[in-house]
Design a protein around this motif. Structure first.
Motif, PDB file in Angstrom:
ATOM      1  N   PHE A   1       0.836  -1.199   0.000  1.00  0.00           N
ATOM      2  CA  PHE A   1       0.000   0.000   0.000  1.00  0.00           C
ATOM      3  C   PHE A   1       0.875   1.256   0.000  1.00  0.00           C
ATOM      4  N   LEU A   2       1.878   1.297   0.857  1.00  0.00           N
ATOM      5  CA  LEU A   2       2.743   2.474   0.940  1.00  0.00           C
ATOM      6  C   LEU A   2       3.486   2.698  -0.370  1.00  0.00           C
ATOM      7  N   ASP A   3       3.973   1.616  -0.972  1.00  0.00           N
ATOM      8  CA  ASP A   3       4.662   1.756  -2.257  1.00  0.00           C
ATOM      9  C   ASP A   3       3.704   2.241  -3.342  1.00  0.00           C
ATOM     10  N   ARG A   4       2.510   1.663  -3.348  1.00  0.00           N
ATOM     11  CA  ARG A   4       1.530   2.008  -4.382  1.00  0.00           C
ATOM     12  C   ARG A   4       1.148   3.486  -4.328  1.00  0.00           C
ATOM     13  N   HIS A   5       1.101   4.023  -3.123  1.00  0.00           N
ATOM     14  CA  HIS A   5       0.709   5.428  -2.962  1.00  0.00           C
ATOM     15  C   HIS A   5       1.909   6.345  -2.745  1.00  0.00           C
ATOM     16  N   ARG A   6       3.089   5.821  -3.048  1.00  0.00           N
ATOM     17  CA  ARG A   6       4.325   6.596  -3.043  1.00  0.00           C
ATOM     18  C   ARG A   6       4.563   7.294  -1.703  1.00  0.00           C
ATOM     19  N   ILE A   7       4.341   6.555  -0.643  1.00  0.00           N
ATOM     20  CA  ILE A   7       4.605   7.052   0.705  1.00  0.00           C
ATOM     21  C   ILE A   7       5.928   6.439   1.144  1.00  0.00           C
ATOM     22  N   PRO A   8       6.926   7.237   1.474  1.00  0.00           N
ATOM     23  CA  PRO A   8       8.274   6.707   1.742  1.00  0.00           C
ATOM     24  C   PRO A   8       8.306   5.703   2.886  1.00  0.00           C
ATOM     25  N   THR A   9       8.950   4.565   2.630  1.00  0.00           N
ATOM     26  CA  THR A   9       9.151   3.534   3.650  1.00  0.00           C
ATOM     27  C   THR A   9      10.445   2.806   3.330  1.00  0.00           C
ATOM     28  N   ALA A  10      10.873   1.930   4.220  1.00  0.00           N
ATOM     29  CA  ALA A  10      12.097   1.163   3.989  1.00  0.00           C
ATOM     30  C   ALA A  10      11.919   0.244   2.781  1.00  0.00           C
ATOM     31  N   ARG A  11      13.005   0.041   2.043  1.00  0.00           N
ATOM     32  CA  ARG A  11      12.964  -0.909   0.931  1.00  0.00           C
ATOM     33  C   ARG A  11      12.683  -2.311   1.474  1.00  0.00           C
ATOM     34  N   TRP A  12      11.940  -3.105   0.693  1.00  0.00           N
ATOM     35  CA  TRP A  12      11.475  -4.386   1.224  1.00  0.00           C
ATOM     36  C   TRP A  12      11.177  -5.371   0.110  1.00  0.00           C
ATOM     37  N   LYS A  13      10.966  -6.621   0.494  1.00  0.00           N
ATOM     38  CA  LYS A  13      10.477  -7.644  -0.418  1.00  0.00           C
ATOM     39  C   LYS A  13       9.886  -8.778   0.412  1.00  0.00           C
TER      40      LYS A  13
ATOM     41  N   GLU B   1       8.326  22.492  13.291  1.00  0.00           N
ATOM     42  CA  GLU B   1       6.972  22.595  12.744  1.00  0.00           C
ATOM     43  C   GLU B   1       6.917  22.201  11.276  1.00  0.00           C
ATOM     44  N   ALA B   2       7.966  22.570  10.524  1.00  0.00           N
ATOM     45  CA  ALA B   2       7.977  22.254   9.088  1.00  0.00           C
ATOM     46  C   ALA B   2       7.928  20.750   8.858  1.00  0.00           C
ATOM     47  N   LEU B   3       8.643  20.011   9.691  1.00  0.00           N
ATOM     48  CA  LEU B   3       8.632  18.552   9.560  1.00  0.00           C
ATOM     49  C   LEU B   3       7.261  17.998   9.926  1.00  0.00           C
ATOM     50  N   LEU B   4       6.627  18.540  10.958  1.00  0.00           N
ATOM     51  CA  LEU B   4       5.305  18.071  11.349  1.00  0.00           C
ATOM     52  C   LEU B   4       4.277  18.312  10.242  1.00  0.00           C
ATOM     53  N   GLU B   5       4.382  19.439   9.564  1.00  0.00           N
ATOM     54  CA  GLU B   5       3.477  19.718   8.448  1.00  0.00           C
ATOM     55  C   GLU B   5       3.686  18.737   7.310  1.00  0.00           C
ATOM     56  N   LYS B   6       4.956  18.399   7.057  1.00  0.00           N
ATOM     57  CA  LYS B   6       5.257  17.420   6.007  1.00  0.00           C
ATOM     58  C   LYS B   6       4.668  16.061   6.368  1.00  0.00           C
ATOM     59  N   ILE B   7       4.798  15.666   7.625  1.00  0.00           N
ATOM     60  CA  ILE B   7       4.262  14.382   8.070  1.00  0.00           C
ATOM     61  C   ILE B   7       2.744  14.367   7.936  1.00  0.00           C
ATOM     62  N   LYS B   8       2.117  15.468   8.306  1.00  0.00           N
ATOM     63  CA  LYS B   8       0.659  15.551   8.221  1.00  0.00           C
ATOM     64  C   LYS B   8       0.178  15.394   6.785  1.00  0.00           C
ATOM     65  N   ASP B   9       0.778  16.144   5.859  1.00  0.00           N
ATOM     66  CA  ASP B   9       0.288  16.159   4.481  1.00  0.00           C
ATOM     67  C   ASP B   9       0.767  14.959   3.668  1.00  0.00           C
ATOM     68  N   SER B  10       2.055  14.639   3.794  1.00  0.00           N
ATOM     69  CA  SER B  10       2.634  13.622   2.916  1.00  0.00           C
ATOM     70  C   SER B  10       2.466  12.205   3.437  1.00  0.00           C
ATOM     71  N   PHE B  11       2.170  12.066   4.709  1.00  0.00           N
ATOM     72  CA  PHE B  11       2.065  10.728   5.290  1.00  0.00           C
ATOM     73  C   PHE B  11       0.646  10.434   5.775  1.00  0.00           C
ATOM     74  N   LEU B  12       0.212  11.132   6.820  1.00  0.00           N
ATOM     75  CA  LEU B  12      -1.088  10.815   7.411  1.00  0.00           C
ATOM     76  C   LEU B  12      -2.231  11.037   6.421  1.00  0.00           C
ATOM     77  N   GLN B  13      -2.271  12.206   5.803  1.00  0.00           N
ATOM     78  CA  GLN B  13      -3.362  12.488   4.874  1.00  0.00           C
ATOM     79  C   GLN B  13      -3.304  11.570   3.661  1.00  0.00           C
ATOM     80  N   ASN B  14      -2.112  11.285   3.180  1.00  0.00           N
ATOM     81  CA  ASN B  14      -1.971  10.398   2.027  1.00  0.00           C
ATOM     82  C   ASN B  14      -2.455   8.980   2.342  1.00  0.00           C
ATOM     83  N   ILE B  15      -2.200   8.510   3.568  1.00  0.00           N
ATOM     84  CA  ILE B  15      -2.674   7.168   3.944  1.00  0.00           C
ATOM     85  C   ILE B  15      -4.194   7.141   3.976  1.00  0.00           C
TER      86      ILE B  15
END
Length: 1042
Positions: A113-125, A244-258
């Protein structure tokens, strides 16, 4: 109209949820199922015994009791569709659907899911085939890996593998050995990320997200981020160093994207969403996703929520979160400190009474119960993490101080907790904004340089030392004046001409905790002096003077006097002056009864008497080993772990062959001080190198003083190893390398001398100390290979051991019992992975057998053993654990089936479920288990792999005990490891041993010849007499075979 709310769960998180919900005027009552001691009859909050695993029964309960809202936090229940089922039955429920909960319960789904929606995570298989997985591991460029079990069971089985070899081993254990059962049908292999870990959470109604303050959790068991990883020993919120800038990035690019991605995929997510993040320089990646509040994250977030929690939940369920966004306390910080049971995160005891809860709450703190239960009117421990003490203050350091005060007020035996939760973050943050407060950790200090402690305490130390003036000064040159602002030492008066000063400062470490548990403090003083003086001696220096630093919570005069008297006595032995010391009282950091002590020693040597002659070390030089008094001061973290798994405690008599003290007294034998015996030898010029054996044992202490091109070969048969090391090796099932890398093994220090002078130096040393020629220096042939090889260590340890292992064949041939009128009815519990069921059935059919197999129960249907039992005419039952919401519910069902068949004994034959404490208590002394190792147990599912190099393995039949993970041994059969053995061939021979040992052990118990005593020991009967384990060799006439 006010609602009744049902919170499902029993942990600290659920207590915090109930506590916050009860504050709402919209809530009349909060029921917690099953709850704990903290949620039992606390105002609006009470416990419920409703069966939560049966969703139909639960839904009817909610309707019958007018439950207006159910709050579910368990990922297991969420993954099983509890929210879907309750909503379908018309019950209002807060939490994500089963489909949405896959973001946590299914690792491969989450990563895809994270890969499909381009949400950064550790490389995996992901892999289902162990060979393919190992091929990937071998070819990947991941420097280290995380191996995650990813089967259908909602469990978090994670192995950190720092090397490719360990990663392949973990894959084999999960996929091939089925160590995690159905949770290990597939594995996810991902790169190990390193950086700063952070948790961010939000409420979401499927469209809108409302973020919570960021949380950091400290997971290591001990202060300074030391010790094993845990689920969390404390947390603080908000994390001050997150911009604060990092928290905004987490909110928009991670939580909202999920949330958006889940909705787009047809699995609208409603509830609490938590993400674990790794901050790596300027980059952020997701570590994991959770479908609920974390624990202890919940206990630091909810105290900062200003809104009505009930209203926020209702708005979230109704899709109206945008109109009811939560507000958080500004300029306040919450700190939560976890109090855990001794032994956590491994095996731990339960049933310890908890006191001081009211005093902690009177300080204005919240105490959330996690692993507790009521026994009568007492609160007792019932889990690994027992309590969470939360403080809310205007800054992080104030909150930490208040939380620590609460922890200090609460008492239960063996309590483990940290005192530095958030401390490093606070210091880093203050440094980053230029606000460094030098008094952050100091309450009151007594110092010979700075008189800031009340005069009464300083006067007490002076009086204490004056009471033993003979210990104050042993060398000309000492001008210590108690109470003066400085301490003086005249170096010239000692006779040194052109001298070099050598200094060392050290603390005691984990041994100090054992001394506090045993209330035996005088050995600590000698340890402190010895470890400093011996290091100075390694430079050829003569000790001149010693200083100490003593820190405590509430001063205890007797304890302090014992420690300082020990220091004074050791200084006299070492021939150095005790100039004085410094005492710090830190009630906010140390609990009453706790203390720490640090020593500082200074020595001197003439410039032309340089000892370390590394350039003169050559192949063929001889190693002389000096006897240790015991464990000395290193390796006690492992000692504590072994004791936590043992049936012995510190007050127990020492194991056979180890002496007549208590175990605690033996472990606390102080470190030897070698300078009086060795200074003449060292000054003779005949010694090239001297080194005390300290942290890292033989394998790591010796290489510190060796040139890179040389190694050392030692022969363990050449010296006397104290029995305590044999006991530790056996009790901890330690490998040869673990012993040598942790302990001194009876060698307190070593000398490197020329071969021709070895006998002369040995004779000189033996005038004062026991010593032996124990090895040689050799040239290193392989770069990077181990610089120390200890031959025959395991054999020496085993030969040193009191006879214990019993040979099954001899027991069988000497076991004569009269047949009872009626046989004992036995139930065998299986999971389809055991090998001894058929042997038990066959043995029970023998005419002389005292046992009748009355029932076979499996937690899995369709397994071959069930068909074998049915063919033998034995009734069978299937009790599927997946149909029950808790271990206790599952065990209660098994218990009812056992009673139905009038069962008297239980045999676990490959039964892969952990039994609850209440079940074990009820069937105490009636449950037999077999383990594929010689107890103590080897952790994991591949004990045979771990012992290929040790020479002996085997199997053990033992009683199952509630508090002792090793069990009470009934019978063991050793299996020798052959030179050509593989894991597979060795395992097959261990299985054969199981089939011989288990039936005989069953016969011993069913006949009444072996019983479990009230003290948890195995007792053997002969006639009318009962023999304890140390006497039982006289009961059976056979020779012990190893």
């Amino acid at each position: 109209m006010a609602d009744r709310v049902l919170v499902i769960g029993s942990g600290g998180r659920e207590h915090a949820l109930a506590w916050k919900l009860a504050q709402s005027p919209h809530v009349k009552q909060v029921l917690v199922a099953p709850g704990n001691a903290g949620t039992a009859n606390d105002g609006k909050i009470s416990n419920s015994a409703v069966l939560v695993s049966n969703h139909t029964i639960l839904a009817q309960f909610c309707k019958d009791h007018n439950i207006g809202l159910v709050v579910v936090e368990s990922e297991t229940l969420l993954g099983a569709g509890i929210v879907d089922d309750l909503i379908s039955a018309g019950v209002r429920c807060f939490g994500p659907s089963a489909k949405a909960a896959q973001i946590e319960t299914n690792t491969s789904f989450a990563k895809a899911f994270l890969d499909r929606h381009r949400i950064p995570t550790a490389r995996w298989k992901m892999f289902a085939n162990p060979n393919e997985a190992c091929s990937f591991i071998t070819s990947t460029d991941f420097p280290a890996m995380v191996i995650k079990a990813s089967g259908p069971a909602a469990r978090k089985e994670i192995i950190i593998a720092p090397s490719k070899e360990e990663a392949c081993g973990a894959v084999q254990e999960i996929l091939q050995d089925k160590a995690f059962e159905e949770a290990g049908e597939t594995v996810v292999i991902e790169e190990l990320l390193k950086g700063e870990e952070l948790y961010c959470l939000c409420f979401t109604d499927g469209v809108t997200i409302a973020t919570m303050p960021p949380v950091q959790v400290q997971k290591r068991l001990m202060d300074g981020d030391q010790g094993p990883n845990t689920a969390g020993m404390g947390a603080y919120c908000p994390a001050p160093q997150i911009p604060e800038a990092l928290l905004e990035k987490i909110k928009d690019s991670f939580l909202q994207n999920i949330v958006d991605g889940m909705r787009q995929d047809g699995a609208t997510y409603v509830g609490v969403l938590q993400i674990g993040l790794m901050c790596i320089k300027d980059d952020v990646k997701i570590l994991n996703v959770s479908c609920h509040f974390g624990d202890p994250q919940c206990q630091v977030i909810l105290p900062l929520l200003n809104n009505d929690f009930y209203e926020v939940i209702q708005a979230t369920i109704d899709g109206k979160l945008r109109g009811c966004l939560p507000a958080w306390s500004e300029n306040h910080t919450a700190v939560a400190v976890v109090m855990a049971s001794e032994g956590y995160p491994e095996d731990y005891a339960k049933g310890m009474e908890v006191t001081g809860l009211l005093q902690a709450r009177e300080l204005g703190l919240e105490v959330f119960h996690a692993g507790t239960e009521m026994q009568g009117d007492k609160v007792v421990t019932d889990g690994g993490r027992v309590l969470v003490v939360t403080a809310v203050k205007k800054d992080l350091m104030s909150a930490l101080e208040e939380a620590n005060k609460g922890v200090a007020a609460i008492r239960f035996k063996g309590a483990v907790y940290r005192k530095d939760i958030g401390y490093q973050a606070a210091v880093s943050f203050q440094q980053s904004v230029g606000l460094i407060y030098h008094d952050i950790t100091t309450d009151t200090i007594t110092s010979s340089a700075y008189q800031t402690q009340p005069p009464s305490a300083s006067a007490h130390i002076s009086e204490l030392l004056k009471s033993c003036p003979q210990h104050l000064s042993y060398l000309a040159g000492s001008h210590a004046e108690l109470g003066s602002s400085t301490d003086l030492f005249d170096l010239k008066a000692t006779g040194f001409a052109d001298s070099i000063l050598v200094a060392q400062t050290k603390g005691i470490g984990t041994k100090l905790q054992i001394a506090q548990m045993c209330k035996k403090h005088d050995p600590i003083g000698q340890d402190l002096v010895a470890i400093c003086i011996n290091d100075i001696l390694a430079q050829g220096a003569e000790p001149l003077f010693f200083l100490y630093y003593f820190a405590c919570g509430k001063p205890d005069t007797e304890v302090k006097q014992a420690v300082i008297a020990g220091i004074a006595e050791a200084c006299e032995k070492a021939g150095c002056a005790l100039l004085g010391g410094e005492t710090a009282e830190k009630p906010g950091i140390y609990s009453p009864g706790e203390y720490d002590v640090v020593g500082f020693a200074v020595g001197a040597k003439e410039r032309d008497q340089m000892l370390l002659q590394l350039e003169k070390v050559v192949a063929g030089d001889v190693i002389i080993g000096l006897a240790s008094s015991g464990i000395h001061s290193h390796g006690f973290s492992l000692v504590r772990k072994i004791l936590s798994m043992s049936s012995l405690c510190y007050s127990s008599p020492v194991p056979d062959g180890c002496g007549h003290q208590t175990l605690g007294e033996l472990l606390l034998m102080p470190t030897k001080i070698y300078n009086k015996a060795l200074l003449p030898v060292l000054h003779s010029g005949h010694v090239k190198v001297f080194a005390p054996i300290a942290g890292g044992g033989l394998l790591e202490s010796i290489p510190r003083i060796l040139p890179e091109s040389f190694s050392v070969v030692l022969d363990a048969h050449s010296w006397q190893i104290p029995e305590i090391f044999s006991w530790l090796q056996k009790e901890g099932n330690l490998s040869e390398e673990q012993v040598a890398r942790t302990f001194n093994c009876g060698i307190g220090a070593i000398l490197v001398v020329e071969k021709e002078l070895a006998q002369k130096v040995l004779k000189d040393v033996q005038r004062h100390e026991e010593a032996w020629l124990i090895g040689n220096v050799v040239r290193s042939h392989i770069e990077g290979s181990s610089h120390v090889k200890v031959k025959n260590l395991l054999k020496a340890l085993q030969l040193n051991r009191s006879p214990f292992l019993q040979n099954v064949a001899n027991v069988d041939s000497h076991l004569h019992v009269k047949l009872q009128r009626s046989k004992v009815k036995v139930a065998i519990l299986i999971s389809g992975t055991g090998t001894s069921l058929e042997a038990l059935i066959s043995y029970a059919k023998e005419p002389a057998s005292c046992a009748q197999i009355a029932l076979v129960i499996s937690n899995k249907s369709g397994v071959e053993e069930l068909r074998n039992a049915a063919r033998a005419g034995i009734p069978t039952r299937v009790v599927d654990h997946k149909l029950y919401g808790s271990r206790s519910e599952f065990d209660s069902t098994i218990d009812r089936v056992l009673e139905e068949f009038s069962v008297e004994l239980i045999c676990l034959a490959g039964f892969m479920r952990i039994l609850s404490s209440s079940f074990i208590r009820k069937w105490n002394g009636k449950i037999l288990n077999i383990s594929r190792s010689l107890l103590p147990l080897v952790k994991g599912g591949n004990a045979h792999k771990q012992v290929l190099q040790t020479g002996v393995t085997g199997c053990t039949v033992h009683f199952v005990l509630e508090e002792a993970s090793r069990g009470a041994i009934i019978l063991q059969e050793p299996v020798s490891v052959k030179t050509d053995d593989t894991e597979e061939t060795l395992l097959e021979r261990v299985k054969d041993a199981e089939c011989r040992a288990f039936p005989i052990a069953l016969q011993l118990v069913a006949s009444g010849m072996v019983q479990l005593g009230e003290d948890g020991e195995t007792y053997w009967k002969q006639g009318s007499e009962s023999l304890n384990p140390h006497e039982k060799q006289d009961c059976i006439s056979f020779a012990t075979n190893l």
